[in-house]
Design an enzyme around this catalytic site. Structure first.
Site, PDB file in Angstrom:
ATOM      1  N   ARG A 169       0.821  -1.332   0.282  1.00 29.69           N
ATOM      2  CA  ARG A 169       0.096  -0.221  -0.167  1.00 29.69           C
ATOM      3  C   ARG A 169       1.176   0.846   0.066  1.00 29.69           C
ATOM      4  O   ARG A 169       1.569   1.710   0.640  1.00 29.69           O
ATOM      5  CB  ARG A 169      -1.114  -0.257   0.939  1.00 29.69           C
ATOM      6  N   ASP A 453      -3.980   2.979  13.788  1.00 24.08           N
ATOM      7  CA  ASP A 453      -2.942   4.358  12.887  1.00 24.08           C
ATOM      8  C   ASP A 453      -3.289   5.348  12.311  1.00 24.08           C
ATOM      9  O   ASP A 453      -4.523   5.637  13.363  1.00 24.08           O
ATOM     10  CB  ASP A 453      -3.065   3.211  11.467  1.00 24.08           C
TER      11      ASP A 453
END
Length: 539
Positions: A169, A453
């Site tokens: 990603r 996150d």
């Protein structure tokens, strides 16, 4: 007279890193520079278009499926390309940053896929950007190991057939990489992450029987998916691998993308692998886009917004139906619990919740789901094994029973819950703790037994902003105000200082994190992404 040679990328304001010359080769940098020349102008136009669309939502307080792409949705004949063998079975995926220890643990975890994250689980320090690339290449070359300096424990890769398939990603379109510039202009972080990884590893992965596979974050429209598709076409030609070798899974983690799922798959159809339901960023996007839409768009505490909320059910069921109609994988959301080594009762309750969540996803038709910790892999695996058996996925379940109207996706007031004072305290506590770690270069942080996150910090500060601006009254009678938030933040900072001691507190970035959280929570001019002002402070 010959044409002048094109400018080359400059490495700016960056201390040399060990083995960086293996990543930052002249050929790799030339490729990234060409990506920048070819595609950054369109990226800039699409970022401007985001602002225009947000202004339209502010004016109308609504969204709808696009009339101009109705023909794409109505055409039942098209499908995405068949999944390659390495991505056919995705029943459990583990996520995490690309530091050396995580690389080994994630590949060894028993999950089918590892989302190797240069985005929300990785603070974009130059060290993380460059050495993360090196760690992945070392893993593919089987020259990676790690010994923990604290415990002395050693880590090494299992046999190749036991390792997870990597889906990488890159950063979202909004972020720059200030350390790589062309003619004084920073290259988009997405092109740096994608470009370096693809250039070094595309052929290497093909030789291993896999391929360059990607997760695309923060996508807001099918036009952004079209840009990625054009990048893939260009990149495959550039290095001389067959078209369609790249596969991309798009995170449907913005409210606008939820209205364009079919169009996103259509734009990427030769390279599409599936869609994923990303919960915290999705909620953050709802708040961001409808932040001035009045009381009916006010979200309650983030932990009160479960995946069974009616508007979240509409989103996930539409995602499964859309993916399976077009032959794509539907990947479910994150189980973020971090098991406690000290409290078996906490683990028991949490594991039951994780099991219920994964059972629901498997029974809804998802083909796989995410976990944040290796201990959760067996739980998620059991949920999907029970439904899939020996089948690699359940794309044959078309979910034609699902019907979602445009208003269902933004029916926030269908949830019977309100913001609470404890919710404010939690948003402040988590926000400060996460931002402090991020400013020290950590993107995946265990806070209160959850792996958090950047999306966590985004929803936390966005909810504070929304509650203040909507003049929310908590159950204890207090109004959500800037002054109350400052008071709670000061108390939280004092509690942290007490908890960790003066020396550790002073060595950290706690005051800086406190100040930044208040800045992005209280400024009347809402920042599109917390990571933009935070990146200015990341050294």
């Amino acid at each position: 007279m010959s044409a002048p040679a094109p400018s080359t990328l400059a490495i700016v304001d960056a201390e040399p890193l060990p083995r960086q010359e293996e990543v930052l080769t002249d050929a790799a940098l030339a490729f990234v520079a060409e990506l920048h020349r070819q595609f950054t102008p369109r990226r800039n136009e699409l970022l401007a278009r985001r602002g225009e669309r947000r202004a339209e939502i502010a004016r109308t307080s609504t969204l709808d499926f696009l009339p101009e792409t109705a023909a794409v949705r109505a055409d039942d004949s098209w499908k995405v390309a068949p999944a390659p063998a390495a991505l056919s079975d995705r029943r459990v995926e583990i996520t995490g940053p690309t530091d050396r220890k995580m690389t080994i643990n994630a590949l060894n975890s028993g999950a089918k896929v590892w989302l190797a994250d240069f985005e929300d689980a990785s603070a974009p320090t130059w060290e993380n950007v460059v050495l993360g690339q090196l760690n992945l290449t070392d893993a593919y070359e089987r020259r990676i190991d790690f010994t923990d300096p604290k415990s002395g424990k050693s880590y090494a890769l299992k046999s190749a057939d036991e390792l997870a398939t990597v889906v990488m990603r890159p950063r979202g379109w909004h972020l720059e990489e200030r350390h790589l510039q062309l003619d004084g202009v920073s290259v988009p972080g997405a092109l740096v992450d994608f470009g370096l990884y693809f250039f070094h590893n595309a052929q290497r992965l093909i030789d291993l029987g896999k391929g360059p596979y990607f997760y695309l974050p923060k996508t807001e429209s099918h036009l952004e998916a079209r840009l990625w598709n054009d990048i893939f076409v260009f990149a495959q030609d550039y290095v001389g691998i067959p078209q369609g070798t790249v596969r991309a899974t798009v995170l449907i983690e913005t409210i606008t993308a939820a209205y364009e799922m079919e169009e996103i798959l259509y734009e990427l159809r030769d390279h599409a692998a599936g869609l994923n339901a990303g919960r915290w960023d999705y909620l953050f996007s709802i708040v961001k886009n409808f932040r001035d839409g009045g009381a009916k768009f006010v979200l309650p505490d983030r932990n009160a917004v479960t995946m069974t909320a009616p508007f979240m059910r509409a989103y996930t069921e539409l995602l499964v139906r859309t993916c399976h109609k077009r032959g794509a994988h539907a990947i479910g959301g994150m189980a973020a619990f971090i098991p406690s080594r000290r409290d078996a009762e906490v683990n028991k309750v949490a594991f039951e919740k994780v099991k219920a969540d994964k059972d629901r996803e498997a029974n809804d038709g998802f083909d796989g789901s995410w976990v944040a910790h290796p201990d959760l892999v067996p739980i998620a695996l059991a949920s999907f094994d029970a439904v899939l058996g020996e089948k690699p996925n359940q794309k044959d379940r078309l979910r034609e029973d699902v019907s979602v109207a445009p208003g269902d996706l933004i029916a926030i007031d269908s949830l019977d819950a309100s913001p609470t004072y404890d919710g404010l305290r939690n948003a402040v506590a988590v926000g400060i703790r996460y931002i402090e770690a991020w400013l020290r270069g950590l993107g995946a942080v265990a806070i209160f037994n959850l792996m958090e996150d950047a999306a966590t910090a985004e929803i936390s500060r966005s909810q504070i902003w929304q509650w203040i601006n909507a003049d929310v009254v908590f159950e204890n009678g207090e109004h959500a105000t800037a002054d109350l938030t400052r008071k709670v933040a000061a108390e939280e900072l004092a509690a942290i200082r007490e908890e960790i001691g003066e020396e550790t507190f002073t060595a950290g970035k706690w005051q800086q994190a406190h100040d930044l959280l208040l800045q992005v929570s209280l400024d009347q001019d809402y920042a599109d992404f917390l990571t933009l002002p935070a990146y200015e402070q990341l050294r």
